[in-house]
Structure formats: structure tokens, C-alpha cells
Design a protein around this motif. Sequence first.
Motif, PDB file in Angstrom:
ATOM      1  N   GLU A  36       0.831  -1.203   0.000  1.00  0.00           N
ATOM      2  CA  GLU A  36       0.000   0.000   0.000  1.00  0.00           C
ATOM      3  C   GLU A  36       0.865   1.251   0.000  1.00  0.00           C
ATOM      4  O   GLU A  36       0.533   2.243  -0.681  1.00  0.00           O
ATOM      5  CB  GLU A  36      -0.933  -0.010   1.204  1.00  0.00           C
ATOM      6  CG  GLU A  36      -1.993  -1.099   1.160  1.00  0.00           C
ATOM      7  CD  GLU A  36      -3.000  -0.949   2.272  1.00  0.00           C
ATOM      8  OE1 GLU A  36      -2.900   0.057   3.016  1.00  0.00           O
ATOM      9  OE2 GLU A  36      -3.885  -1.810   2.401  1.00  0.00           O
ATOM     10  N   LEU A  37       1.959   1.216   0.755  1.00  0.00           N
ATOM     11  CA  LEU A  37       2.846   2.373   0.784  1.00  0.00           C
ATOM     12  C   LEU A  37       3.491   2.609  -0.578  1.00  0.00           C
ATOM     13  O   LEU A  37       3.595   3.762  -1.042  1.00  0.00           O
ATOM     14  CB  LEU A  37       3.913   2.164   1.853  1.00  0.00           C
ATOM     15  CG  LEU A  37       4.934   3.300   2.030  1.00  0.00           C
ATOM     16  CD1 LEU A  37       4.243   4.605   2.363  1.00  0.00           C
ATOM     17  CD2 LEU A  37       5.948   2.930   3.108  1.00  0.00           C
ATOM     18  N   ARG A  76       3.000   5.953  -2.913  1.00  0.00           N
ATOM     19  CA  ARG A  76       4.147   6.692  -3.433  1.00  0.00           C
ATOM     20  C   ARG A  76       4.088   6.823  -4.951  1.00  0.00           C
ATOM     21  O   ARG A  76       4.401   7.896  -5.510  1.00  0.00           O
ATOM     22  CB  ARG A  76       5.435   5.977  -3.032  1.00  0.00           C
ATOM     23  CG  ARG A  76       5.833   6.150  -1.580  1.00  0.00           C
ATOM     24  CD  ARG A  76       7.052   5.308  -1.299  1.00  0.00           C
ATOM     25  NE  ARG A  76       7.552   5.525   0.065  1.00  0.00           N
ATOM     26  CZ  ARG A  76       8.559   4.826   0.589  1.00  0.00           C
ATOM     27  NH1 ARG A  76       9.174   3.894  -0.123  1.00  0.00           N
ATOM     28  NH2 ARG A  76       8.941   5.077   1.817  1.00  0.00           N
ATOM     29  N   CYS A 109      -5.123   1.357  -1.426  1.00  0.00           N
ATOM     30  CA  CYS A 109      -4.539   2.082  -0.287  1.00  0.00           C
ATOM     31  C   CYS A 109      -5.573   2.346   0.801  1.00  0.00           C
ATOM     32  O   CYS A 109      -5.417   3.260   1.622  1.00  0.00           O
ATOM     33  CB  CYS A 109      -3.937   3.408  -0.755  1.00  0.00           C
ATOM     34  SG  CYS A 109      -2.768   3.260  -2.114  1.00  0.00           S
ATOM     35  N   LEU A 150      -4.286   2.094   4.456  1.00  0.00           N
ATOM     36  CA  LEU A 150      -3.312   3.129   4.789  1.00  0.00           C
ATOM     37  C   LEU A 150      -3.984   4.491   4.962  1.00  0.00           C
ATOM     38  O   LEU A 150      -3.660   5.251   5.882  1.00  0.00           O
ATOM     39  CB  LEU A 150      -2.251   3.198   3.691  1.00  0.00           C
ATOM     40  CG  LEU A 150      -1.047   4.112   3.949  1.00  0.00           C
ATOM     41  CD1 LEU A 150      -0.302   3.673   5.208  1.00  0.00           C
ATOM     42  CD2 LEU A 150      -0.110   4.125   2.742  1.00  0.00           C
ATOM     43  N   ALA A 165      -0.106   5.251  12.012  1.00  0.00           N
ATOM     44  CA  ALA A 165       0.793   5.500  10.882  1.00  0.00           C
ATOM     45  C   ALA A 165       2.189   5.849  11.365  1.00  0.00           C
ATOM     46  O   ALA A 165       3.188   5.442  10.761  1.00  0.00           O
ATOM     47  CB  ALA A 165       0.240   6.626  10.004  1.00  0.00           C
ATOM     48  N   SER A 176       3.823   2.592  12.506  1.00  0.00           N
ATOM     49  CA  SER A 176       4.218   1.729  11.400  1.00  0.00           C
ATOM     50  C   SER A 176       5.426   2.269  10.655  1.00  0.00           C
ATOM     51  O   SER A 176       6.074   1.549   9.922  1.00  0.00           O
ATOM     52  CB  SER A 176       3.048   1.556  10.425  1.00  0.00           C
ATOM     53  OG  SER A 176       2.669   2.818   9.909  1.00  0.00           O
ATOM     54  N   GLU A 195       7.743   6.868   7.164  1.00  0.00           N
ATOM     55  CA  GLU A 195       7.583   6.942   5.711  1.00  0.00           C
ATOM     56  C   GLU A 195       6.106   6.923   5.324  1.00  0.00           C
ATOM     57  O   GLU A 195       5.693   7.636   4.417  1.00  0.00           O
ATOM     58  CB  GLU A 195       8.325   5.791   5.044  1.00  0.00           C
ATOM     59  CG  GLU A 195       9.838   5.836   5.227  1.00  0.00           C
ATOM     60  CD  GLU A 195      10.532   4.700   4.517  1.00  0.00           C
ATOM     61  OE1 GLU A 195       9.803   3.860   3.930  1.00  0.00           O
ATOM     62  OE2 GLU A 195      11.774   4.648   4.525  1.00  0.00           O
ATOM     63  N   ALA A 196       5.308   6.111   6.002  1.00  0.00           N
ATOM     64  CA  ALA A 196       3.873   6.058   5.702  1.00  0.00           C
ATOM     65  C   ALA A 196       3.201   7.381   6.034  1.00  0.00           C
ATOM     66  O   ALA A 196       2.408   7.912   5.243  1.00  0.00           O
ATOM     67  CB  ALA A 196       3.225   4.918   6.479  1.00  0.00           C
TER      68      ALA A 196
END
Length: 633
Positions: A2-3, A7, A35, A38, A46, A49, A52-53
Amino acid sequence: AELSTLRAIVFRLSSTSPAQLPQQVPAIAASLVNCRNLLSSTSASASRSGSEAALAIHKYRTFLSSLLQDRTPQGRWTGIVLIKATIEAGGWETLQKSLPWVRSLLGVLSKPDPPSSKKLCLITLTRIFVLTREYPTLVREITTPSLPAYIQACLQLTSSKPSADTLEVILESFNQLLPRHPTIFRSYLKQLHSLTGQLLAPTPSSKLSREQATQPSLVASQRISEAARRLHVQLSCCAPKGAASEEWAKRTRSTITTAHRVADKLFRAVVEDWQSTHIPPSAPTGSAIDAEVQDLQEDEIGLHTWSGVFAGSERLIGLLGVLKESLLSGTPTPVYFQVSLVLDLIARICSLTVPSTSGSSSSGVRFNNQVSKEERENLWLVLPDVHVAAMEVLLGMFGRMEQNSAALTQVILDQLVWVFNAEKSNVHIRTACYTVVAQLLERSGPGLPKSAVESITPLVRKCCEDILPVEATPAQSSAASQPKMNGNKKQQASANADAFLNTSKASMADNATCVGLARAARSLLPLLLSNIRSQNFSDAVRTRLDRAAILTCSKDAMLASVLNPPASKKFGKPAASILPLLVRSCRGDRHVESFLRPRMPVIRVSSSARDEDVDMQDEIEDDASEDGQSEDE
């Protein structure tokens, strides 16, 4: 995964020029579904986790906000679409952070963007307001402060002659938001009344001059008029607390009064025998009339003036549509519904039918000598459409009253038979009559007396004719297939092509017109066979019904005929059943098989009951053996 997808979406948006973004929107919106977890995660989760997310989500939301402020219409259009897709995928977590987006979307409504952008912006804002209903905190933080600005922006759009699609979206948006937020809409009742007054019952055929006319500035299609009628009915929710039911009753009575006023002018070509017990006549009988049928005064609903028979029929049909919507729309509180007012209006409209000979009064219709023959002929032309609208009001009343309408069956049935016998050549009249009779039979069919069933015999016969396929006559077939022999080949070919094109156009028009008629007739046939006692049908009518069911292979109708067999013949012989034909045409159908070969359920015995039966059997055998030994001794 998902990340990485998020992106990729951010990179795709940032690396594409705004002019090319609309072509990329379908693929990007489809990727947002991947996504979902997320986007719907909280900030704390977030952060746990990974940074970055949280950074990717922040960059994505920031980029969407910048798209709404883009200089190009393409960029703003892309931002609107992606914001709606993001809110749908992100859930509550995305919704609670949507207030900056709402403010930017409200600003888009005031910009000179194309109609498609404004339409999508209206849809997105409406969706956001609807999604906040389940969360009182979000209603207080987002909907309550933003809704007044949204209503003002929509009313401003309606004053600038928007496109038909935009106007329809505005009306549907108000229909969804007003029942939930009546107090906010209460401040805009005057503007809303002015808006709906232009769209409730438009009269595009009006013949008023520019000096006399007060025509609306908006052009209303059928869908726009229906949306405006729903909004007009829901305006009663904006009444002060506890007065919504009284406001609904007042609006309904005003609609009926206005309809009678229009009918007074539209039906002036004849001398009516009807007399109302609720609504006084607008003009005394025998008074002088205008040269042209018209109404130059605005009524209490706010409808504009009209002139001409066709415009009068359009106004009356529109008012009947408003009355139907009043009966069908739900209300927040119980309302007082005076059935006699509606029945009085329907009785007046249905009492006047098209005479068999329009040029004379031999059919019982008395003509008004002050009115020209042309106006009278125009009245006969529009009267069937008015009758269809009146029957739709009856359907709305059935939907409101449900089983309580059984007491009105005989009165309504007499009016339907009267109209059907006079105007059964009209396809729309037959379709409406079939639909209303089907509703009557569902509620009170088994209780109909034989006299009532005999009165609808012409309707039953016509229903069977409309179900069966119609073939071309031999004369038409030969005329279309045989070319003329006294010309050259080119003339023969052109004549054949013209005949083929004319036949094709006529058949296409007939098919388009008869689709609803055939559907209504097929829906009525099973009800005639199942909800009316077979003893009330004559042998000829019952045979015709069974024949129509067999030739059309209607499983429901044939099954209803088998379950409700015809009355026995003379000398006690049972009537013939169509069960063999049902089995042949519906071979393998589970309903038919279960009816033909019923299976009793298996009676299962528990182990304890089985042991008790064994013990009882052993005792019986022991007693029998003891009795035998005693006899031997």
C-alpha cells in the motif's frame, strides 16, 4: 504494498502536467482502493508503522489541496475527483480532516469553471455532508458551518441559468440534505419557493406575449421537474417544531385548490355535471369567458402564468405530479391526510371523457357554445394525458395507504371502467388502467363481487389482446413484399426501399410505445387468474385468459390458473386443467416440479424415542407369551 502504491500515485501526480492529469484520473482513482487501509489509519498508527507512511499520506493530501488551488480548470477538476475517491476510501480518518477541502470546494463553485467541474464539486460536497450524518462531532465541525455557504452558492448558480445537469444535481442535493438539516434551510425558504415555482409545472406551450408573460428563467426537463416536486414537498420539514404536519396538509390542499382552478379554465369547453363538496367554483356558471383560455395571475404556490389549452394541460398534469409526490414522499411526523379531497379531484377529471363523436353531444357531453370548436378539439386531444396523470395519483395514494385503500376499491374501479370504455384506443390509457387494476386486485381482488368483475370484462379482453403478439395483415404483407410491375428496375428498387423504410420506422415507433403496455398487461394477467374467484368469470373470459397464458408461456399465469381452476361444468364434470401444458412449457422448473410431485418431509425419530419403542415392543411380546402359557395349563 500500500505504501508503494501511494508513493507511485504521488509521483504520477507530481510528474504530470495539469493539462494531462484528467487522462490519468481513472487509473489513479482505481489505485486508491488498494490504499484503503493506509488512508483510513490514524495518525498514531501511521507513526508507529513508520515515518515513511505518515510522510507519504501527508504529501498526498497536501498535493490534493494544491490541485484545488491550481490555475487551470483541468487541475481543479482532477483535485475534485480524487478528493471524492479519497474520502470514499479513507473512511472516518480522512473525513475528519476534510474541512480545508470543503472550504476549497466551496471556492471552486464561485470560479468560472466548466459545468462538469461544478457538477462534480456539488456531488463531492453533498457526499461529504451525507457521510458526516453518523458522527455528531463531524456534523458540528464540518456540516453546520459549511452548509449555509453551500446553499448560497447553489442558489447563486441557479440564478445564472446553469446547465440542465447542474440544475438537476443541485435539486437532488437539496433533497438529500434538507430532511437532515431543516433548521439551516429554513432561512432560505423564500429563495427555494421561487426556485421550485419555476420548475414544478412548466408550460412550454404557453402562448402569452412577452408583455403579458411572467415566464420562468429556467428550462425544466421531466427529470428536473420531478426533482423540484420532491423538494417542494420536503419544504414542509422546515416548519417550526411541531408544525410540519400542518404545513404538509396546507401545501397539499393548496395544490388541490390550484388544480381545480386550472381545471375550471381548461374544461370550460363543456358544461360539467360534477359539483365539488370541498372546493367552491372559481367563476359562476354562465358568466362571460375570455377569448383565449388562460390564467394571468400567479397562484399561491408561486406558479407562473399560462395561456392556451396545451399549456393548461401541462400545468394540470404538473400539479397532479406534485400531488402524487406529496402522497409518496415520507414525512418526519404523522400527517393528516384527507382522502376525500383527492378523490373529489380525481372524480372531476375522470367524469369528463373524450366523446365517441367529437363534433356532437350525442355521447352525453354538453358543449359550451361560447367556446370555439378548435379549443374543444384541442381539449379532446390532451384529455387522455390528464387522465393518465390522474391514475398516477391513484397509484401514489395506494402506496401511501397500502391495505387501508381496500374500502375505495369499488369507487375507483367505476371511474377506471368509465375512462377505459371511452378512451381504450389510447395506448397510455390502457397501460395506466392495467397498472391501477393490478394494484386493486393485489389489495382486494378476492373480495370483488361478480358485478364488479363483469364491469371489467372489456378491460380483461383488451388485456389479452395486448399480450398476444400482433402480426401484419395479409394485405399489408403482400403490399410490402410485391413490387410494381409497370416500371423499370430502378423505380421498383426505390419503391421497395421506401416501403421498407416506412415500415421499419412505423414498427420501431410502435415497439417503443408498446413496451410499457405489454409489460403492464403481462403483470396483470397472473393477478386476474389468482386474485379473482373463478366463479365470477364467464366461460368465454376464462378461456381467453388461459389461452393468453399458454400462448405467451407465462409461468406465473399458468401456475395461477392451475391453482385457481375454473368452475365445474354442467352435470358435475370438472373443467379441463392446463396442467399438462404447464409441465410441457416449464419442464424442469422447480416450482412446477414441486407442485407436480410433492414430497412429504421425512419423519425423523430420535434414539431415545426408538429405545422406548423397542422396550414397549418387548413388553407386549412378554405379555403375549405369558397369556399363551396360561391357556396351555
